[in-house]
Design an enzyme around this catalytic site. Sequence first.
Site, PDB file in Angstrom:
ATOM      1  N   ASP A 186       0.801  -1.205   0.085  1.00 32.10           N
ATOM      2  CA  ASP A 186       0.141   0.120  -0.041  1.00 32.10           C
ATOM      3  C   ASP A 186       0.909   1.222  -0.012  1.00 32.10           C
ATOM      4  OD1 ASP A 186       0.477  -0.829   2.691  1.00 32.10           O
ATOM      5  OD2 ASP A 186      -0.431   1.116   3.364  1.00 32.10           O
ATOM      6  N   HIS A 511       1.296  -8.603  -4.176  1.00 33.50           N
ATOM      7  CA  HIS A 511       0.287  -7.685  -3.822  1.00 33.50           C
ATOM      8  C   HIS A 511       0.850  -6.448  -3.527  1.00 33.50           C
ATOM      9  CE1 HIS A 511      -3.538  -6.295  -1.827  1.00 33.50           C
ATOM     10  NE2 HIS A 511      -2.591  -5.726  -1.086  1.00 33.50           N
ATOM     11  N   ASP A 553       0.597 -17.492  -5.331  1.00 34.67           N
ATOM     12  CA  ASP A 553       1.259 -16.129  -6.176  1.00 34.67           C
ATOM     13  C   ASP A 553      -0.117 -15.510  -6.756  1.00 34.67           C
ATOM     14  OD1 ASP A 553       2.431 -14.513  -7.718  1.00 34.67           O
ATOM     15  OD2 ASP A 553       3.260 -15.851  -9.059  1.00 34.67           O
ATOM     16  N   GLU A 562       1.922 -10.420   0.001  1.00 37.17           N
ATOM     17  CA  GLU A 562       2.329  -8.877  -0.022  1.00 37.17           C
ATOM     18  C   GLU A 562       3.937  -8.596  -0.002  1.00 37.17           C
ATOM     19  OE1 GLU A 562       0.701  -4.673   1.973  1.00 37.17           O
ATOM     20  OE2 GLU A 562       0.146  -6.745   2.860  1.00 37.17           O
TER      21      GLU A 562
END
Length: 590
Positions: A186, A511, A553, A562
């Site tokens: 993020d 991710h 994956d 992530e």
Amino acid sequence: MKSIFYSALFILFSLNLTGAFAQETESSNIFLDQSGFYPNLDKSAIITSAVSENSFDLVALPGRKRVYTGSMSEPKSTGYSGIKVRIANFSDYERPGTYLIRIPGVGESPAFRIADHVHQELAVAALKAFYYQRASSTLDKNYAGKWYRASGHPDTSVHIHPSAVSKNRKADSRINVEGGWYDAGDYNKYIVNSGISTATLLSAYEDFPDYFLSLKASIPNAKNKVPDILTEAICNLRWMLKMQDPDDGGVYNKCTNLDFDAMIMPAQALSARYVVAKGTAATLNMAGVAAQASRILRDFPEQYPGLADSCLSAAVLAWNWAIKNPDLAYDQDLMNKMFNLKVNTGAYGDKDFEDEWTWASAELLTSTGEKKYFDAFFSRLNAPVSLPGWSNVGILGYYSLIRCQSKLPGVYQSMTSILKKKILTIADRYLLARKTNAYGIVMGSSLSDFVWGSNSVAMNQSVLLINAYLFTQNKAYLNGAVGNLDYILGRNATGYSFVTGIGTKSPMNPHHRPSFADGVVDPVPGLLVGGPNREKQDGLKYKYAEPELSYLDNVASYASNEIAINWNAPLVYVANALECLQKTGNNNAK
């Protein structure tokens, strides 16, 4: 690391991508370090399929000549899957070259190298991954290659959240907290995770300064005679310093959106940003990192004029704030009940600060020699110490005091023998577990290893073993460390090399927002994904349920796929330490 906050919409969307993006390639079930092996350290492969043969061949390429035949171990199970593992050990073969393992009835392994600097590509890529995580920065094509991108999240006018109000900073006033690294997949920036990440890079430099002087990662903003690892760490350090309230010394927990950004590029992410609540953990993280940086930056006064002094002042200011606020936890749920502006990004909540006090006092003692920091550290000397993570950082202080033992005032030097003994207790336990582990490694000796970010468990185990090696010169610790790196790079139940761009079978769908949204097929390279996670908090359907196989994956698998800066940092330490130590002993260590 933010399980409950990802939107249901994103999860449903991502589930539809499983077939398109989560392709797996089958192999011969001969799994090994896809990056390769050092001539003078342990070398082995694992076989995860039933086989009647008891021997294996080492075959040289390109001529495919058999150069070595060895016996495999008896089959053994970890208890964490139904797999029976056999080990093909060829540690006593040391000739550099390119090879593969061949077993009749099973097949052939991927090709691999035996070479002195076999992990150099990995070592550089893992460090450069931090450059790709820079916030508030354009990634220039000359440095970033096909992963270049426009700048996003300038963070020059960030709101003061109501939880962060102070005498001279009113709610919704603005401050500049530009720069730093995006935390993970993020786009938010968290002090407690930046703390251990930055400290680990600084520690790698402190342990191997001569080596890092010559390591080039092709990153911008470099200064004359400043190692690239310090250039990168200082980019994040400067952001951390901006997160401190100069009036009282307290440090905000994070710079964040109210909610996570969509799976878009940084330049498209335009949500308002906030600094949120000061806390004891964040403030002591600042004290530890800034104190460590201050002593390193003393050697670079021309390149960074005044920065060493600024760091030490910030560390002392943070320490003094923490003395007045010794137990202020970041409780996001409680905060959201108190204020209308609800924050739904990663909490990194931590309510036990003894480890932060241990770390911060050790770094300030190391950098100043002042008795009050010794007293604070010594009062906690009987506290248990364990493998580090963002919420358990005490052992970082042990590492620093041991490495800087000769610089401590004489009255304090004898204390380091106690610290060494406590580290060796853990290291010896690891080596004992390695002997009985089905894979012949430390990682996975306990079910508790397969947690969120399990690959960082493996790398932090290796960091501890390398530290044990540095003050004992016992090669068994170095081989224990390299075994865990083998695990990360393919010698594991899944057969994946868990570092993007490294090896013949590595994650293609981490991710990680830039890797998903940039239109480039290959993910950003050098990123260590989380790895097998028995709890599978993302709610996806995994192909295998067993703990050591619980990896997917898939871009939606934030619980196993992530990336995060605190996972990459110990990979940087381990890969570069081994590059330095594998041939020269510890001659390049300070």
